[in-house]
Design a protein around this motif. Structure first.
Motif, PDB file in Angstrom:
ATOM      1  N   VAL A 111      26.095   0.414 -33.260  1.00 17.25           N
ATOM      2  CA  VAL A 111      24.568   0.104 -34.297  1.00 17.25           C
ATOM      3  C   VAL A 111      23.956   1.049 -34.752  1.00 17.25           C
ATOM      4  O   VAL A 111      23.347   1.168 -35.787  1.00 17.25           O
ATOM      5  N   ARG A 112      24.505   2.799 -33.766  1.00 16.88           N
ATOM      6  CA  ARG A 112      24.049   3.980 -34.888  1.00 16.88           C
ATOM      7  C   ARG A 112      24.823   3.763 -36.433  1.00 16.88           C
ATOM      8  O   ARG A 112      24.399   4.380 -37.340  1.00 16.88           O
ATOM      9  N   LEU A 113      25.859   3.848 -36.635  1.00 15.23           N
ATOM     10  CA  LEU A 113      26.435   3.289 -37.736  1.00 15.23           C
ATOM     11  C   LEU A 113      25.543   2.064 -38.718  1.00 15.23           C
ATOM     12  O   LEU A 113      25.592   2.618 -39.742  1.00 15.23           O
ATOM     13  N   ALA A 114      25.771   1.376 -38.268  1.00 15.38           N
ATOM     14  CA  ALA A 114      24.852  -0.352 -38.905  1.00 15.38           C
ATOM     15  C   ALA A 114      23.235   0.428 -39.546  1.00 15.38           C
ATOM     16  O   ALA A 114      23.284   0.228 -41.014  1.00 15.38           O
ATOM     17  N   LEU A 115      23.017   0.984 -38.334  1.00 15.22           N
ATOM     18  CA  LEU A 115      21.443   1.465 -38.800  1.00 15.22           C
ATOM     19  C   LEU A 115      21.435   3.047 -39.470  1.00 15.22           C
ATOM     20  O   LEU A 115      19.969   2.943 -40.134  1.00 15.22           O
ATOM     21  N   ARG A 116      22.293   3.428 -39.208  1.00 16.65           N
ATOM     22  CA  ARG A 116      22.451   5.211 -40.083  1.00 16.65           C
ATOM     23  C   ARG A 116      21.089   5.958 -38.676  1.00 16.65           C
ATOM     24  O   ARG A 116      20.846   6.401 -39.294  1.00 16.65           O
ATOM     25  N   VAL A 139      21.972 -18.467 -30.131  1.00 17.84           N
ATOM     26  CA  VAL A 139      21.684 -16.848 -29.182  1.00 17.84           C
ATOM     27  C   VAL A 139      22.635 -15.959 -29.270  1.00 17.84           C
ATOM     28  O   VAL A 139      23.651 -15.453 -29.848  1.00 17.84           O
ATOM     29  N   GLY A 140      21.566 -14.691 -29.890  1.00 19.98           N
ATOM     30  CA  GLY A 140      21.995 -13.158 -30.464  1.00 19.98           C
ATOM     31  C   GLY A 140      20.880 -12.388 -30.453  1.00 19.98           C
ATOM     32  O   GLY A 140      19.737 -12.372 -29.657  1.00 19.98           O
ATOM     33  N   VAL A 141      21.883 -10.703 -30.450  1.00 25.09           N
ATOM     34  CA  VAL A 141      20.590  -9.960 -30.650  1.00 25.09           C
ATOM     35  C   VAL A 141      20.655  -9.244 -31.295  1.00 25.09           C
ATOM     36  O   VAL A 141      21.074  -9.351 -32.362  1.00 25.09           O
ATOM     37  N   SER A 142      19.302  -9.273 -31.776  1.00 27.50           N
ATOM     38  CA  SER A 142      18.889  -7.350 -33.048  1.00 27.50           C
ATOM     39  C   SER A 142      18.506  -7.053 -32.276  1.00 27.50           C
ATOM     40  O   SER A 142      17.585  -6.026 -30.995  1.00 27.50           O
ATOM     41  N   ILE A 203      30.740 -18.945 -33.217  1.00 25.18           N
ATOM     42  CA  ILE A 203      30.480 -18.545 -34.774  1.00 25.18           C
ATOM     43  C   ILE A 203      29.778 -17.136 -34.426  1.00 25.18           C
ATOM     44  O   ILE A 203      28.927 -17.772 -33.918  1.00 25.18           O
ATOM     45  N   VAL A 204      30.904 -15.970 -34.693  1.00 30.75           N
ATOM     46  CA  VAL A 204      29.548 -14.859 -34.294  1.00 30.75           C
ATOM     47  C   VAL A 204      29.383 -14.887 -36.079  1.00 30.75           C
ATOM     48  O   VAL A 204      30.066 -14.044 -36.563  1.00 30.75           O
ATOM     49  N   VAL A 205      28.483 -14.126 -36.010  1.00 30.81           N
ATOM     50  CA  VAL A 205      27.744 -13.293 -36.907  1.00 30.81           C
ATOM     51  C   VAL A 205      27.062 -11.370 -37.041  1.00 30.81           C
ATOM     52  O   VAL A 205      26.299 -12.158 -36.296  1.00 30.81           O
ATOM     53  N   ARG A 206      27.863 -11.295 -37.000  1.00 31.33           N
ATOM     54  CA  ARG A 206      26.903  -9.248 -37.849  1.00 31.33           C
ATOM     55  C   ARG A 206      27.421  -9.167 -38.604  1.00 31.33           C
ATOM     56  O   ARG A 206      27.364  -9.683 -39.547  1.00 31.33           O
ATOM     57  N   ALA A 207      24.758  -9.336 -38.928  1.00 30.67           N
ATOM     58  CA  ALA A 207      24.781  -9.169 -40.207  1.00 30.67           C
ATOM     59  C   ALA A 207      23.902  -7.209 -39.964  1.00 30.67           C
ATOM     60  O   ALA A 207      23.345  -7.460 -39.171  1.00 30.67           O
ATOM     61  N   ILE A 208      23.645  -7.022 -41.544  1.00 29.11           N
ATOM     62  CA  ILE A 208      22.771  -5.884 -41.424  1.00 29.11           C
ATOM     63  C   ILE A 208      21.915  -6.293 -42.231  1.00 29.11           C
ATOM     64  O   ILE A 208      21.838  -6.815 -43.622  1.00 29.11           O
ATOM     65  N   ASP A 209      20.334  -6.509 -42.463  1.00 24.72           N
ATOM     66  CA  ASP A 209      19.471  -6.090 -43.454  1.00 24.72           C
ATOM     67  C   ASP A 209      18.906  -4.587 -43.814  1.00 24.72           C
ATOM     68  O   ASP A 209      18.984  -4.021 -42.976  1.00 24.72           O
ATOM     69  N   THR A 210      18.297  -4.613 -45.208  1.00 22.90           N
ATOM     70  CA  THR A 210      18.080  -3.560 -45.829  1.00 22.90           C
ATOM     71  C   THR A 210      17.299  -3.620 -46.149  1.00 22.90           C
ATOM     72  O   THR A 210      16.322  -4.717 -47.237  1.00 22.90           O
ATOM     73  N   ILE A 217      17.658  -1.764 -42.057  1.00 28.54           N
ATOM     74  CA  ILE A 217      16.401  -2.133 -40.715  1.00 28.54           C
ATOM     75  C   ILE A 217      16.771  -2.667 -39.969  1.00 28.54           C
ATOM     76  O   ILE A 217      16.041  -2.428 -38.673  1.00 28.54           O
ATOM     77  N   ALA A 218      18.126  -3.829 -39.989  1.00 28.62           N
ATOM     78  CA  ALA A 218      17.905  -4.228 -38.802  1.00 28.62           C
ATOM     79  C   ALA A 218      19.862  -4.505 -38.948  1.00 28.62           C
ATOM     80  O   ALA A 218      20.055  -4.682 -39.458  1.00 28.62           O
ATOM     81  N   PHE A 219      19.895  -4.738 -37.830  1.00 27.51           N
ATOM     82  CA  PHE A 219      22.263  -5.087 -37.372  1.00 27.51           C
ATOM     83  C   PHE A 219      21.470  -6.094 -36.311  1.00 27.51           C
ATOM     84  O   PHE A 219      20.893  -6.218 -35.476  1.00 27.51           O
ATOM     85  N   LYS A 220      21.970  -7.099 -35.919  1.00 26.18           N
ATOM     86  CA  LYS A 220      22.257  -8.621 -36.146  1.00 26.18           C
ATOM     87  C   LYS A 220      23.710  -9.132 -35.454  1.00 26.18           C
ATOM     88  O   LYS A 220      24.758  -8.836 -36.292  1.00 26.18           O
ATOM     89  N   GLU A 221      23.627  -9.633 -33.444  1.00 30.25           N
ATOM     90  CA  GLU A 221      25.452  -9.779 -33.624  1.00 30.25           C
ATOM     91  C   GLU A 221      23.634 -11.138 -32.885  1.00 30.25           C
ATOM     92  O   GLU A 221      23.781 -11.178 -32.082  1.00 30.25           O
ATOM     93  N   VAL A 222      25.012 -12.511 -34.089  1.00 35.76           N
ATOM     94  CA  VAL A 222      24.560 -13.798 -33.666  1.00 35.76           C
ATOM     95  C   VAL A 222      25.488 -14.896 -33.349  1.00 35.76           C
ATOM     96  O   VAL A 222      26.240 -14.747 -34.174  1.00 35.76           O
ATOM     97  N   ILE A 223      25.394 -15.495 -31.682  1.00 33.24           N
ATOM     98  CA  ILE A 223      26.379 -16.876 -31.460  1.00 33.24           C
ATOM     99  C   ILE A 223      26.149 -17.775 -32.017  1.00 33.24           C
ATOM    100  O   ILE A 223      24.796 -18.494 -31.472  1.00 33.24           O
ATOM    101  N   TRP A 224      26.960 -18.929 -33.000  1.00 30.32           N
ATOM    102  CA  TRP A 224      26.207 -19.887 -33.691  1.00 30.32           C
ATOM    103  C   TRP A 224      27.447 -21.308 -32.562  1.00 30.32           C
ATOM    104  O   TRP A 224      28.544 -20.111 -33.042  1.00 30.32           O
ATOM    105  N   SER A 225      26.415 -21.961 -32.598  1.00 35.57           N
ATOM    106  CA  SER A 225      27.438 -23.150 -32.244  1.00 35.57           C
ATOM    107  C   SER A 225      28.613 -24.044 -33.661  1.00 35.57           C
ATOM    108  O   SER A 225      27.730 -24.489 -34.236  1.00 35.57           O
TER     109      SER A 225
END
Length: 238
Positions: A111-116, A139-142, A203-210, A217-225
């Motif tokens: 998380v530190r790396l993703a959000l600097r 279901v996921g965590v931001s 399906i696991v989606v890891r994403a960084i919003d900027t 500004i955000a790091f997310k790990e979302v689990i999709w059916s």
């Protein structure tokens, strides 16, 4: 007379679904009723139902029963400006969600790396479940910097929108900076929350919003059916 095989039961139930005798959202007859209908043993019925659940055609809900899957395969487009409601609303879907839990924690190394962020920095970790027409799809965590986004959870609760929450901090636009996807088997908690068979993949989606300048500004790990959502990649704005 030979007893009906589980594959025959499975094929018959598939026809009932395909031909509209069993409609999306319908509750399947009980196991004894199906055994009587097909003149088969309950083990054969159970195996047929389990096979259809693994294919995503039935949803087995503990304590409620077995239902015909009511959510069609959704299309989720990942673009420079990926937005949940903008993706799903045009498909005629009512999008909603619930906050499962949230806490302020010390950021882990990924998380530190993703959000600097510096070592020891605090982040707000919020776990949410998302529904399309009241069927869980993810279901996921931001993670957001606690210093940059104080009161994020309260603002998110009031606005009910990530985009509007960012606007309350003076952020009028944000982009998808990075997206990674991979598939795996759901863990028991994920399968329960998503109301899907435990053998079905997610399906696991890891994403960084900027910000437009590339600041994360955000790091997310979302689990999709995987049975309910398919992804498309586009280079466009939406």
């Amino acid at each position: 007379m030979p007893r009906t095989t589980w594959t025959t039961i499975k094929d018959a139930l598939e026809r009932d679904i395909a031909e509209g005798r069993l409609c999306p959202g319908d509750r399947l007859p009980t196991e004894p009723d199906l055994a009587q209908r097909f003149e088969a043993g309950r083990h054969s019925v159970r195996r047929a139902v389990a096979a259809l659940a693994k294919e995503g055609k039935l949803s087995i809900e503990q304590g409620r029963g077995t239902f015909v899957e009511s959510t069609p395969l959704l299309t989720y487009a990942i673009s420079r400006r990926t937005r949940l409601r903008r993706n799903l609303a045009p498909q005629g879907l009512e999008v909603s969600g619930d906050l499962l839990n949230a806490e302020v924690i010390e950021a882990t190394a990924p998380v530190r790396l993703a959000l600097r962020l510096n070592k020891g920095a605090k982040v707000i970790a919020s776990r949410r479940i998302t529904y399309a027409d009241k069927m869980p799809i993810s279901v996921g965590v931001s993670y957001h910097s606690a210093d940059r986004f104080p009161d994020y959870l309260e603002r998110r609760r009031v606005t009910a929108s990530v985009t509007e929450t960012y606007k309350s901090y003076g952020i009028d636009d944000y982009l998808r900076g990075e997206t990674q996807l991979h598939a795996r088997q759901a863990d028991p908690d994920e399968a329960k929350l998503l109301r899907q068979h435990p053998d079905l993949p997610v399906i696991v989606v890891r994403a960084i919003d900027t910000l437009p300048d590339g600041t994360p500004i955000a790091f997310k790990e979302v689990i999709w059916s995987a049975a309910r959502v398919q992804f498309t990649m586009t280079g466009g704005e939406d």
